[in-house]
Design an enzyme around this catalytic site. Structure first.
Site, PDB file in Angstrom:
ATOM      1  N   GLY A 287       1.976   4.582   0.917  1.00 54.39           N
ATOM      2  CA  GLY A 287       1.928   5.944   1.611  1.00 54.39           C
ATOM      3  C   GLY A 287       1.662   5.332   3.179  1.00 54.39           C
TER       4      GLY A 287
ATOM      5  CG  ASP B 217      12.685   3.081   2.907  1.00 53.99           C
ATOM      6  OD1 ASP B 217      12.763   2.692   4.269  1.00 53.99           O
ATOM      7  OD2 ASP B 217      11.192   4.124   2.982  1.00 53.99           O
TER       8      ASP B 217
ATOM      9  N   PRO C 177       1.090  -1.534   0.042  1.00 53.37           N
ATOM     10  CG  PRO C 177      -0.260  -1.283   2.223  1.00 53.37           C
ATOM     11  CD  PRO C 177       0.633  -1.794   1.282  1.00 53.37           C
TER      12      PRO C 177
ATOM     13  N   GLY D 298       7.582   1.038   2.521  1.00 51.35           N
ATOM     14  CA  GLY D 298       8.235   1.669   1.949  1.00 51.35           C
ATOM     15  C   GLY D 298       8.400   1.248   0.590  1.00 51.35           C
TER      16      GLY D 298
END
Ligand code: MEV
Length: 319
Positions: A98, A147, A96, A102
């Site tokens: 937001g 990330d 998903p 990451g």
């Protein structure tokens, strides 16, 4: 067609403090994004994403500043290869957007790796990290690189800006219970918020950062020793410090405290905060109980394992 996939991540400790040079304990999880790249004769970068739709950029008429992060990563690879045509890039992702997991770094690492293979560049991990990070700079404010590094390597690592990450041992059967608040947020806005807090509350900010550094170090030792009670305690301590830094929110606090009335050993927000997800751990076999509490508190629970595998590439047989 050249394909690459890369994992999502969950930060167990050290979000935000990592931007200021402190260590971050992060794990790759078994949700992935995938990029499929083919060479096309037209001088365009044609991006078709399951989440963002289709966008094309004319290479002769658009400079990389004006391109989307994905297209700018592809443009860097085209430039490195001295390639005269363009690329078509298809993206699908289970992560998903937001949500603090990451998703952008995972997609950008997949894209960088698949473009490298399609163009015969054989880029090293460092080169993939470098061009994916340029894309991340368009997505976030001052990305620390955590990330991108975990999407490349997989497993669990202790990451510090500007250093090679250290692998961290973890119990293979470990399950992380995620609770999505349903509220998307922008990492860059949250990082800017912390920078403002640093200006206005310098002493408290320094204390919070040093505490986060200690918590992260202690949590990685406890994880390596399979001391999940200690990992859980460090998660809770970590959440409180992140609250003091101003990056939690009512829905996240509600999700964290909901898990504590079940058999969770600890929970905290994960990623930039504001919205996005919390992560909890429980005694093995009791994950369902924690999921139930997250649901009752209005979140969407899902249980993930740590993924050993970082970026992975393959090519269709017909090529
Ligand atoms: C984002 O996943 C983690 C933050 O620490 C930002 C960064 O490290 O770039 C909030």
């Amino acid at each position: 067609m050249h394909h690459s996939s890369a994992p999502a991540k969950v930060i167990l400790s050290g979000e935000h403090s990592v931007v200021y040079g402190y260590p971050c304990l992060v794990a790759a999880v078994d949700l992935r994004s995938e990029a499929s790249v083919e060479i096309i004769p037209e001088g365009i970068i044609d991006v078709i994403s399951d989440k963002l739709g289709r966008q094309s950029f004319n290479l002769a008429a658009t400079n990389t500043e004006e391109m989307s992060p994905i297209a700018s990563v592809a443009a860097s690879a085209i430039e490195m290869a001295g390639h005269r045509g363009g690329l078509r890039i298809k993206i699908s992702s289970q992560i998903p957007m937001g949500s603090g997991l990451g998703s952008s770094a995972s997609v950008l690492v997949s894209v960088a790796s698949a473009c490298s293979n399609a163009l015969g560049l054989r880029m090293s991990s460092e080169e993939i990290a470098a061009i994916a990070s340029k894309g991340e700079e368009k997505v976030h404010f001052r990305p620390s690189g955590v990330d991108v590094n975990i999407a490349l390597r997989g497993g669990a690592i202790l990451y510090r800006k500007g250093r090679l990450p250290d692998s961290v041992k973890y119990p293979e059967e470990i399950k992380l219970i995620l609770g999505y608040s349903g509220i998307p947020r922008k990492t860059g806005d949250m990082v800017k918020g912390v920078a403002d807090f640093a200006e206005s509350h310098r002493d408290r900010f320094e204390i919070c950062l040093r505490s986060l550094g200690d918590i992260t170090t202690r949590m990685s030792q406890a994880l390596a020793e399979n001391d999940m009670i200690e990992v859980g305690s460090m998660m809770l301590l970590n959440h409180v410090v992140l609250c003091l830094l101003g990056v939690s929110s009512e829905p996240l606090d509600k999700l964290v405290s909901s898990t504590l009335s079940s058999s969770a050993l600890g929970a905290k927000l994960t990623g930039a905060g504001g919205g996005g997800c919390i992560v909890a751990i429980s005694t093995s076999g009791y994950e369902g109980e924690v999921e139930q509490k997250i649901k009752q508190a209005g979140g969407t629970p899902f249980v993930v394992g740590i993924s050993k595998e970082g970026v992975r590439s393959w090519t269709d047989r017909q090529q």
